[in-house]
Enzyme design. Structure first.
Site, short mmCIF file in Angstrom:
data_model
loop_
_atom_site.label_atom_id
_atom_site.label_comp_id
_atom_site.label_asym_id
_atom_site.label_seq_id
_atom_site.Cartn_x
_atom_site.Cartn_y
_atom_site.Cartn_z
N GLY A 70 0.80 -1.21 0.00
CA GLY A 70 0.00 0.00 0.00
C GLY A 70 0.84 1.27 0.00
O GLY A 70 1.95 1.32 -0.56
N SER A 71 0.34 2.30 0.68
CA SER A 71 0.89 3.65 0.55
C SER A 71 2.30 3.84 1.09
O SER A 71 2.93 4.86 0.82
CB SER A 71 -0.04 4.65 1.24
OG SER A 71 -1.29 4.71 0.58
N VAL A 72 2.81 2.89 1.88
CA VAL A 72 4.19 3.02 2.36
C VAL A 72 5.19 2.98 1.19
O VAL A 72 6.36 3.34 1.36
CB VAL A 72 4.54 1.92 3.39
CG1 VAL A 72 3.79 2.15 4.70
CG2 VAL A 72 4.25 0.53 2.83
#
Length: 570
Positions: free
Chosen positions: A302-304
């Protein structure tokens, strides 16, 4: 009368005839020849071929017995033991030599803390065999009552048993040995040959019942196994495990992982996983707790991943820190797939895209770049490749095929979907941001010196990203719960739907946080993942960031890292 007497005395015996005397002499000759052969054989064996009798006697009394090698110790970076071997005794029996007296068997059973009827039934079952275990791996004190009985047919074998002082705290990393003291999981398995050593041999004299009479001489000395020093700090490991457990319990999660790496050396300072197991008590081990998920289980991050994708964009001439990207109206369709943000953020700079975690902003940036730009950067950061730690079953993650990369896949890669990596790989990738653009390969063993690392981005870009990520860990920002009093923290939150073979699950998420501390002189890179937290609080900023804040705050103080944040008074 005289005639009758003459007739009686004159009768000849059959043995007195020529044939009887010949038979007698023939038999006498055979006996003499047999005795002569016997005497000759005895003389031959005792005078000429004395080795034969010696060897036959030795074969019935001399034995070559193995000497178990002491398995090497596993310790943390400071020398605290994680796995040690202690002496134990295994008691076994030859059922054919055991007394048939039920009273003696009952006495033996009581000494072994066994049910007498059960022992008697086992002896009966093995009655045609010459070997059966009575009790394995007892402490010398526990075996003493049975040995003192001196019951015929009962024997003892000295062995070693593995003991794990840290219990379930570092179980998946250290691993475990089987009943024969061979590595079965984790680093115990990976370094089994090195830890095992080489058994020795000794020649002993035993009586006809197999009991030791005399230890004659050493044939080959046992070589103890080598000691293994891990990179982890047991103090940090305990803190990481405890805080991870608290978050999993508070959010009724399925589990979680935490990886803390030294930003200067790439050494793993802590690696905790839940669920776990106690290697000292294997009667009720949960098989799900055996996996070192931080190393073996690849997940969609995801956004990491957005800062890592941004590093590729900033290295081109199309994107710089002041570039403005219009994310209106907050959604877009690519290849028939709808991508959306939490709300319409309008025009954003790269730093603001990371701050608001805009999928639309990252998609616009990705589509401005050539197809392989982000893909190649991910390769440099170690994605889709084995980390090289040597841990059994370590995951390499996956990237989509570059040749068939669609526009939607190109965009989704930029915000962390359509790819898979392990928490360890993610932590390793973030070391590039913390270490002037040089990615450090992770190590589970203590290193003699810090490696140079692979230059995967320029120092300028690494510093720019570090500044952007610091703004995320501020009051009222998404990563505010990762803040540590007195220290400047940089990091990125991530929330991703869990995916199975049937696709994305409904209402099942993973919350992540990847961070660096302190910003002025990075020392620690930490990744936290909480698996399937229940309820409304499933976002990475709510479930994973607090774990980061508590663990890293304590770690910085324990490692004597000086505060770098100027506190302002209101």
């Amino acid at each position: 009368m005289s005639r009758e007497r003459r007739s009686t005395t004159g009768r000849r015996s059959p043995n007195n005839g020529p044939m009887g005397r010949g038979r007698y002499l023939f038999l006498l000759g055979i006996v003499i020849i047999g005795l002569g052969a016997l005497v000759g054989r005895i003389a031959y064996l005792n005078v000429i071929d004395r080795d034969f009798l010696q060897n036959q006697g030795d074969a019935r009394t001399l034995r070559v017995e193995p000497i178990n090698a002491h398995r090497g110790m596993i310790s943390d970076r400071n020398g605290d033991p994680l796995a040690i071997s202690t002496p134990v005794v295994t008691l076994w029996a030859n059922p054919q030599e055991l007394p048939s007296d039920s009273i003696q068997l009952a006495t033996l059973a009581r000494a072994l803390k066994l049910d007498p009827d059960t022992l008697e039934a086992r002896v009966e079952r093995y009655s045609e065999h010459e070997f059966m275990y009575l009790r394995r791996r007892l402490t010398p004190e526990a075996a003493k009552p049975a040995r003192d009985l001196d019951i015929p047919g009962v024997y003892a074998k000295d062995e070693y048993k593995r003991y794990y002082p840290s219990g379930d705290v570092a179980a998946q990393l250290v691993g475990v040995t089987d009943v024969d003291d061979h590595g079965q999981e984790g680093l115990e398995l990976a370094y089994d040959d090195y830890l095992s050593g080489q058994p020795g041999k000794r020649r002993v004299l035993k009586d006809r019942k197999g009991r030791l009479v005399r230890d004659l001489h050493l044939l080959q000395d046992a070589k103890p196994g080598g000691d293994l020093t891990l990179s982890i700090d047991l103090r940090l490991q305990y803190m990481a495990y405890r805080e991870l457990q608290k978050s999993v319990d508070d959010h009724d999660a399925d589990g979680g992982s935490l990886v803390m790496m030294d930003a200067r050396s790439g050494e793993v300072l802590a690696m905790a996983n839940l669920p776990s197991y106690n290697p000292n008590n294997r009667t009720s081990i949960d098989v799900n707790g055996l996996r070192n998920q931080a190393v073996t289980d690849a997940i969609e991050p995801g956004s990491v991943m957005k800062p890592l994708a941004m590093s590729a964009a900033l290295a081109t001439d199309k994107i710089d820190p002041d570039t403005v990207i219009d994310t209106s109206p907050g959604w877009m369709v690519i290849d028939g797939y709808t991508i959306s943000d939490f709300r319409n953020y309008g025009k954003l700079t790269p730093g603001e895209i990371l701050l608001h975690s805009s999928n639309i902003g990252m998609s616009h940036i990705a589509l401005q770049l050539s197809k392989g730009t982000i893909w190649e950067q991910y390769q440099k950061l170690g994605l889709g490749q084995s980390p090289g730690t040597g841990f059994p079953g370590e995951g390499s993650g996956s990237l989509p095929s570059l040749s068939g990369l669609s526009r939607s896949a190109q965009a989704s890669m930029a915000y962390g979907y359509g790819i898979a990596l392990t928490p360890l790989q993610l932590a390793s990738a973030y070391t590039a941001i913390a270490n002037d653009g040089r990615r450090l390969h992770p190590s589970l063993l203590k290193r003699p010196s810090a490696p140079i690392g692979d230059q995967v981005m320029s120092p300028t870009i690494a510093h720019e990203l570090l500044g952007m990520l610091e703004k995320i860990v501020q009051p009222d920002a998404g990563g505010s719960r990762a803040m540590v009093e007195g220290y400047r923290i940089a990091g990125k939150t991530g929330t991703v739907r869990k995916v199975t073979a049937g696709g994305y699950q409904q209402k099942a998420y993973r919350g992540l946080f990847a961070g660096i501390a302190p910003v002025s002189d990075p020392r620690i890179v930490t990744v936290v993942m909480i698996d399937n937290p229940k309820g409304d609080e499933y976002y990475g900023g709510l479930v994973a960031a607090p774990v980061f804040g508590r663990v890293v705050g304590k770690a910085l103080r324990l490692l004597d890292v000086p505060p770098d944040k100027q506190e302002t008074s209101e």
